[in-house]
Design an enzyme around this catalytic site. Sequence first.
Site, mmCIF file in Angstrom:
data_model
loop_
_atom_site.group_PDB
_atom_site.id
_atom_site.type_symbol
_atom_site.label_atom_id
_atom_site.label_comp_id
_atom_site.label_asym_id
_atom_site.label_seq_id
_atom_site.Cartn_x
_atom_site.Cartn_y
_atom_site.Cartn_z
ATOM 1 N N ASP A 119 -94.147 20.674 -18.984
ATOM 2 C CA ASP A 119 -93.509 21.824 -18.346
ATOM 3 C C ASP A 119 -93.644 21.790 -16.814
ATOM 4 O O ASP A 119 -94.230 20.851 -16.253
ATOM 5 C CB ASP A 119 -94.118 23.107 -18.945
ATOM 6 N N ASP B 31 -84.723 28.895 -20.016
ATOM 7 C CA ASP B 31 -85.024 29.062 -21.450
ATOM 8 C C ASP B 31 -83.893 29.739 -22.214
ATOM 9 O O ASP B 31 -83.331 30.738 -21.770
ATOM 10 C CB ASP B 31 -86.288 29.902 -21.625
HETATM 11 C C1 GLA Z 1 -91.405 27.377 -20.491
HETATM 12 C C2 GLA Z 1 -90.521 26.412 -21.260
HETATM 13 C C3 GLA Z 1 -90.384 26.876 -22.701
HETATM 14 C C4 GLA Z 1 -91.748 26.991 -23.346
HETATM 15 C C5 GLA Z 1 -92.631 27.910 -22.522
HETATM 16 C C6 GLA Z 1 -94.079 27.895 -23.005
HETATM 17 O O1 GLA Z 1 -90.812 28.624 -20.335
HETATM 18 O O2 GLA Z 1 -89.267 26.295 -20.650
HETATM 19 O O3 GLA Z 1 -89.563 25.984 -23.437
HETATM 20 O O4 GLA Z 1 -92.330 25.724 -23.465
HETATM 21 O O5 GLA Z 1 -92.656 27.527 -21.148
HETATM 22 O O6 GLA Z 1 -94.901 28.743 -22.246
#
Ligand code: GLA
Length: 375
Positions: free
Chosen positions: A126, A183
């Site tokens: 991430d 997301d």
């Molecule tokens: C970010 C990523 C998500 C997920 C969250 C976990 O937002 O984009 O896909 O992995 O972190 O905290």
Amino acid sequence: MLAQTPPMGWNSWNTFGWQINEELIKGTADIWSDLGLLDAGYNYLVIDDCWSEKERDANGLLVPDKYKFPNGIKSVSDYVHSKGLKFGMYSCCGSMTCGGHPSSFEHEFSDAKQFAEWGVDYLKYDYCYKPYGIPGHLLYKRMSLALRNTGRDILFSACSWGSDETDKWARESGTHMYRSTGDIQDNWESVKNLFLSQEHKASLQGPGCYNDIDMLVVGMHGKGNVALGGCSDEEYRTHFSMWSIFGSPLMIGCDIRNMDEVTKEILTNKEVIAVNQDIEGRGAFSMNQWNNPNVKMYARMMHDGSIAIGMFNLGENKGEASIEFWDLGIPVASGYGLKLRDLWAHEDMGVYKEHYRCELEPHCCKMLRGYLVKD
Ligand code: GLA
């Protein structure tokens, strides 16, 4: 070679968020094959954020959460492998993960070694709490080299949300897939907007490194961590078709232990998956619907000489969709037409010349595969 075709699997985040544990992961692994998911090509089971304790141990090693994973990660990994699946984990290039857990910045090589010892086959990485002074691509190069030098094949899944022009450096930095979007949420607006955000980047795909538009929400039906509204089954079908024609990785996000028949039918449609998984990994090109900007059409050349076509009505009204074969590279003078197959109805539709036209209901799609024929 890793990621010859877009990676396929399941990830815990969309439905379960931080509420993950050994029982969930084992239960998911148990039912996987019976649902036909392995047979359809899904093989990576990935645990996302919030799997560890909030602190590293005295030696600087990551420590699995003792309540969620009382037997550690290696035993979960062994269990997942015993079901014929590959096992994935999550970390982050910054000082903490997005969920506030220890992250791999300045621990890249030791964390990679730890993941390899646990039998990890896939690492999602991430972008939260990234140090300002260090370019993201350098942090991904670090972890990429660290993983490559563990002696284990570990697929490297970058999750930098398209930041800092990810698509310009993801491939050269050794990643096998890279998130190009924020997301996803389980609702139509989110699915539509993610798709539109990559409209002009659909051609960038290629074996070894794929543009990831985020994990699927198919079958969530408004339940779970990113479930903000839910979609209809038709919208899930369109979502799956969009991700397939774009060549995005297909990571399931619903609770497969409670999957209904329609969800299963969507996620295991082998004819649509075959478009996504075409061995040449070519990108998709777009065609315009001259009288309706809400109708989007994409085509992708397949390794066998055929053409995959996706037609999507993003609008709120019925819309005409017409593919002019000229736009595919088939002029009338060639004498060629297309023998079309409907990949959702699983039906041959006969031979068409010059064009193919249909009406699409709002939020609906057609997925076709056309084989060139001359009479
Ligand atoms: C970010 C990523 C998500 C997920 C969250 C976990 O937002 O984009 O896909 O992995 O972190 O905290």
